[in-house]
Design an enzyme around this catalytic site. Sequence first.
Site, PDB file in Angstrom:
ATOM      1  CE  LYS A  68      22.458  -1.836 -45.173  1.00 48.57           C
ATOM      2  NZ  LYS A  68      22.877  -0.512 -45.628  1.00 48.57           N
TER       3      LYS A  68
ATOM      4  CG  ASP B 238      16.943   0.701 -43.368  1.00 48.29           C
ATOM      5  OD1 ASP B 238      17.196   1.921 -43.322  1.00 48.29           O
ATOM      6  OD2 ASP B 238      17.003   0.043 -44.421  1.00 48.29           O
TER       7      ASP B 238
ATOM      8  CD  GLU C 102      16.855  -1.249 -48.576  1.00 43.95           C
ATOM      9  OE1 GLU C 102      16.538  -0.674 -47.525  1.00 43.95           O
ATOM     10  OE2 GLU C 102      18.023  -1.219 -49.028  1.00 43.95           O
TER      11      GLU C 102
ATOM     12  NE  ARG D 196      17.625   4.824 -53.631  1.00 42.12           N
ATOM     13  CZ  ARG D 196      18.793   5.450 -53.748  1.00 42.12           C
ATOM     14  NH1 ARG D 196      19.187   5.897 -54.930  1.00 42.12           N
ATOM     15  NH2 ARG D 196      19.562   5.652 -52.699  1.00 42.12           N
TER      16      ARG D 196
END
EC number: 3.4.11.23
Length: 427
Positions: free
Chosen positions: A207, A218, A279, A281
Site C-alpha cells: 500500500k 484492519d 488478504e 478474504r
Amino acid sequence: MTEAMKITLSTQPADARWGEKATYSINNDGITLHLNGADDLGLIQRAARKIDGLGIKHVQLSGEGWDADRCWAFWQGYKAPKGTRKVEWPDLDDAQRQELDNRLMIIDWVRDTINAPAEELGPSQLAQRAVDLISNVAGDRVTYRITKGEDLRDQGYMGLHTVGRGSERSPVLLALDYNPTGDKEAPVYACLVGKGITFDSGGYSIKQTAFMDSMKSDMGGAATVTGALAFAITRGLNKRVKLFLCCADNLISGNAFKLGDIITYRNGKKVEVMNTDAEGRLVLADGLIDASAQKPELIIDAATLTGAAKTALGNDYHALFSFDDALAGRLLESAAQENEPFWRLPLAEFHRSQLPSNFAELNNTGSAAYPAGASTAAGFLSHFVENYKQGWLHIDCSATYRKAPVEQWSAGATGLGVRTIANLLTA
C-alpha cells in the site's frame, strides 16, 4: 477536574440572537441543546462533538428528556481517542441505566481495541482480549481454543497461515464457544466470523502511505463481531453461538507469501494469489469453513474487506451482502431498530464466477474486466460457505473507522454495527 458543565434539552428553538440554524445555546446555567424532532439523536451527537471541541471535558446531562439512546448519542460524539472526559449521567430507570452501562463497557471496548496501535495489539493480543471480554460477561458459559503458528498449517488452516507467516508475530485462530444451555450436544444457532488483520501493509502488493496509515484498524471486523456477541449476552442471549477470529499481520519479509502462490483449502478449493493486499478474504475463508461445519442456522462474517465498499458508501454505512433476501431484511430491520447505518449492495450468482485464474479454481481478486470489487469479494467468500444461498450474511465494515474527524465523530473507531448484530442474534 473543573465543575461540570450542565447540558440540558429543549424542544423550543434557540433565541433568535443565536441564529435560525442554532442547535445549541449557552447561558448562565450551561448549554441547552435545541431538539427539532427531525434527527434528535444526530443533533445531540453533533452538538457533543462541538462541546468537546470547545475543550469542555466535564459535563452533567441534566433536566428532562434524557433517556439511554440520547445519553448514548451524546457519548458517541463526545468520546475521542485523546484526553479524558467525564460525564455525570441523568437519573434513568434501572433497565435503561443497565443498557447504557453495557454499551459503555462493550462498545467502548470495540472502539478502544480498534484504535490501539499495531505494536500493542498483535494477533495473540487481539484473541486474548476477545476471550477476556466474552468471559467477563458470560463467565463459565464460555470455552475457547487458540491455534497459532505452525499448528495452523498442520491443521490445514492454509489461508490464515499463508497470510500471517511473513510476520514475527504468529497468526492466530480463536474458536470460542458460548453455550448457555449446559448441553455439549446443543445445536449451534449462529457462527460469527471476524477478520482480524492487526496490521495490513498490503504485503508485496504494498500500500501507499496514505492507504497504510490507518491499517491498525484492519481488525475492525473481528472487534465488531466480538463486541456483538458480548452485547447480545448482556441482552439475554440464550442460544449457542460460536465465534471465529482469524488474526494475523500482513507484512513483507523473506517468508511472506507472494503473487502467483496457490493456496489449497480444506474444502478442496485452490486459490491463486494475484494480490497480496486482498488478504482478508484469504483468512476469512478458513473461518467460514469452520463455521459451515457447525451447521448453524446463521453465519455472519464481518471484515474491513474492500476499498470498493468505502467508495460506494463512504464511512457512513456498513455494506451488507447476502443471497438470502429474508435474512438481509431481518438485518436491516435490526439496524433500523438500533439506529445504525447499513446499506445492502448487490451480490448475484455471476459475481461468484468473476474471479478467473489460469492456474487454480479461483483468483483472490477480480480482474479489470470485473470492477465490482466489493461484490466479487463477497462472491469469493461464498465459495467457502457450504450453504451460501441461505443463512449467510457478509458485512463489509466500511463504517468501522474514520481517518479524520467529522461533525458527528472524532477520528478513529465508531463501534457501529455491534448493536445491530446483537439485535439480530437475540430477535
